[in-house]
Design a protein around this motif. Structure first.
Motif, mmCIF file in Angstrom:
data_model
loop_
_atom_site.group_PDB
_atom_site.id
_atom_site.type_symbol
_atom_site.label_atom_id
_atom_site.label_comp_id
_atom_site.label_asym_id
_atom_site.label_seq_id
_atom_site.Cartn_x
_atom_site.Cartn_y
_atom_site.Cartn_z
ATOM 1 N N SER A 36 0.832 -1.205 0.000
ATOM 2 C CA SER A 36 0.000 0.000 0.000
ATOM 3 C C SER A 36 0.866 1.255 0.000
ATOM 4 C CB SER A 36 -0.926 0.003 1.220
ATOM 5 O OG SER A 36 -1.908 -1.004 1.130
ATOM 6 N N ALA A 37 1.951 1.216 0.790
ATOM 7 C CA ALA A 37 2.856 2.365 0.824
ATOM 8 C C ALA A 37 3.433 2.635 -0.560
ATOM 9 C CB ALA A 37 3.979 2.123 1.826
ATOM 10 N N TYR A 38 3.689 1.579 -1.314
ATOM 11 C CA TYR A 38 4.230 1.753 -2.661
ATOM 12 C C TYR A 38 3.249 2.524 -3.544
ATOM 13 C CZ TYR A 38 5.760 0.872 -7.401
ATOM 14 O OH TYR A 38 6.134 1.037 -8.701
ATOM 15 N N HIS A 39 1.953 2.235 -3.398
ATOM 16 C CA HIS A 39 0.978 2.929 -4.237
ATOM 17 C C HIS A 39 1.026 4.432 -3.971
ATOM 18 C CE1 HIS A 39 -3.348 2.893 -6.087
ATOM 19 N NE2 HIS A 39 -2.511 3.648 -6.746
ATOM 20 N N ILE A 40 1.150 4.820 -2.707
ATOM 21 C CA ILE A 40 1.251 6.245 -2.390
ATOM 22 C C ILE A 40 2.553 6.813 -2.945
ATOM 23 C CG2 ILE A 40 1.282 7.966 -0.558
ATOM 24 C CD1 ILE A 40 -0.288 6.048 1.171
ATOM 25 N N ALA A 41 3.626 6.059 -2.835
ATOM 26 C CA ALA A 41 4.903 6.522 -3.372
ATOM 27 C C ALA A 41 4.810 6.757 -4.871
ATOM 28 C CB ALA A 41 5.991 5.495 -3.074
ATOM 29 N N GLN A 42 4.101 5.867 -5.549
ATOM 30 C CA GLN A 42 3.938 6.033 -6.997
ATOM 31 C C GLN A 42 3.149 7.291 -7.305
ATOM 32 O OE1 GLN A 42 1.156 3.460 -9.145
ATOM 33 N NE2 GLN A 42 2.820 2.908 -10.537
ATOM 34 N N MET A 43 2.091 7.544 -6.551
ATOM 35 C CA MET A 43 1.290 8.749 -6.757
ATOM 36 C C MET A 43 2.117 10.008 -6.520
ATOM 37 S SD MET A 43 -2.282 7.803 -4.882
ATOM 38 C CE MET A 43 -2.832 9.484 -5.104
ATOM 39 N N ALA A 44 2.947 9.975 -5.486
ATOM 40 C CA ALA A 44 3.740 11.143 -5.116
ATOM 41 C C ALA A 44 5.027 11.253 -5.919
ATOM 42 C CB ALA A 44 4.079 11.076 -3.625
ATOM 43 N N GLN A 45 5.285 10.252 -6.788
ATOM 44 C CA GLN A 45 6.513 10.202 -7.574
ATOM 45 C C GLN A 45 7.741 10.336 -6.671
ATOM 46 O OE1 GLN A 45 5.884 13.199 -10.695
ATOM 47 N NE2 GLN A 45 5.405 11.512 -12.077
ATOM 48 N N ARG A 46 7.786 9.451 -5.671
ATOM 49 C CA ARG A 46 8.885 9.458 -4.727
ATOM 50 C C ARG A 46 9.623 8.122 -4.766
ATOM 51 N NH1 ARG A 46 8.451 13.854 -5.391
ATOM 52 N NH2 ARG A 46 7.741 15.521 -4.023
ATOM 53 N N ARG A 47 10.859 8.138 -4.381
ATOM 54 C CA ARG A 47 11.650 6.912 -4.310
ATOM 55 C C ARG A 47 11.043 5.982 -3.266
ATOM 56 N NH1 ARG A 47 17.770 8.567 -3.501
ATOM 57 N NH2 ARG A 47 18.026 6.360 -3.980
ATOM 58 N N PHE A 48 11.149 4.683 -3.517
ATOM 59 C CA PHE A 48 10.539 3.695 -2.626
ATOM 60 C C PHE A 48 11.520 2.579 -2.318
ATOM 61 C CE2 PHE A 48 8.261 -0.282 -1.849
ATOM 62 C CZ PHE A 48 7.366 0.099 -0.866
#
Length: 327
Positions: A36-48
């Motif tokens: 789930s955290a990855y999905h937010i990271a993808q939305m925010a265009q942040r490194r994961f």
């Protein structure tokens, strides 16, 4: 891979998951929260990254090849404990803004900690919002990452193939019986084992199986034994211990305390236990993901992860309590 590389630029702030901060969470909970955290990271265009800070289980890098290892931010990130602590302490920099009926994660985001902290609950709130707006899209994102991550190293992949040869080779029904502490804590209903047996019979009768073969993953030996007695006249039931014995392996050397998973009472310093326990979990989940049909309770996060690995929460998945909920 393309989406992951796109968010790996060094000028983008780290947005990752610290695994293991909560001592009460199980393997499935850690995994589905990290996805789930990855999905937010993808939305925010942040490194994961997934970091194994205080992670009680054996490291995922023991079992899986990192599909993003050649990018600037591999999925399984390496970080010193002090760096991880610093990131976790920055959880108050976590912000979100709702704009025009959509969620925007601000640039101040440094981390989504995967633990029941204020930041963790905020992450869950965002995911619930995304789920309400785009159920199928959220499932697709988590499922794609789960399948991309679940790249077993060759010797583990070969071992799974070996275990599945023979009795499981011509099709089987996978069953996850989640019991023990989940029921004791009232996190899920105490569903009678008879209900599982009935559903298995229904699935078998409605499909073109030549034989009724059932693979069971459970944390309760007595539940497995009862299910076996209820299905004796129709189906053959196997656990991972049975499969190991069938192929001449000693389960005691592979798994720790088979079918009696007492993780909440085992010190983290007992690495032999945690390595064998994690090995058993990952092998069992892999086999369930490859079953023709799956009977489980989706109140269990572990079953949620298996469904993500299968790539569908509708066809061939039969939950005896909740529908699939992407949180």
């Amino acid at each position: 891979m393309a989406a992951h590389k796109q968010n790996c630029h060094p000028d983008r702030l780290l947005f990752g998951g610290l695994m293991g901060q909560s001592r009460g969470l199980g393997f499935g909970s850690y995994m589905t929260n990290g996805l789930s955290a990855y999905h937010i990271a993808q939305m925010a265009q942040r490194r994961f990254h997934i970091l194994h800070y205080e992670w009680p289980y054996e490291k995922l890098t023991t079992f899986f090849d990192d599909f993003a290892r050649n990018t600037r931010c591999p999925i399984f990130g390496n970080m010193a404990d002090q760096q991880a602590v610093t990131l976790l302490n920055n959880k108050n920099n976590y912000h979100l803004v709702y704009e025009n009926d959509s969620v925007v994660v601000t640039k101040e985001v440094d981390l989504t900690p995967v633990n029941p902290s204020e930041g963790f609950h905020e992450m869950r709130r965002i995911i619930t919002y995304i789920y309400d707006k785009d159920f199928a899209g959220h499932f697709r994102t988590k499922s794609l990452l789960a399948k991309a991550m679940w790249q077993l190293k060759p010797h583990y992949a070969d071992f799974v193939k070996k275990l599945m040869s023979g009795v499981l080779a011509n099709g089987f029904i996978g069953v996850h019986l989640r019991r023990t502490d989940k029921i004791a804590s009232k996190e899920m209903a105490n569903i009678p084992i008879q209900d599982f047996a009935l559903k298995i019979r229904e699935v078998f009768a409605s499909k073109s199986y030549s034989k009724c073969v059932v693979f069971v993953m459970t944390d309760d030996q007595s539940a497995s034994d009862l299910l076996q007695r209820l299905l004796t006249d129709r189906c053959s039931l196997y656990t991972i211990v049975d499969l190991a014995k069938t192929h001449g392996f000693d389960p005691g050397k592979l798994f720790m305390d088979p079918l009696h998973q007492v993780k909440h009472h085992v010190p983290r310093t007992n690495r032999e236990y945690w390595i064998k326990h994690t090995t058993q979990l990952i092998l069992e989940m892999t086999i369930l993901a490859l079953a023709d049909d799956l009977v489980c309770t989706l109140s269990s996060n572990l079953c949620n992860v298996v469904v993500l690995l299968r790539g569908s929460y509708n066809a061939s998945v039969y939950s005896l309590d909740l529908p699939w909920t992407p949180v």
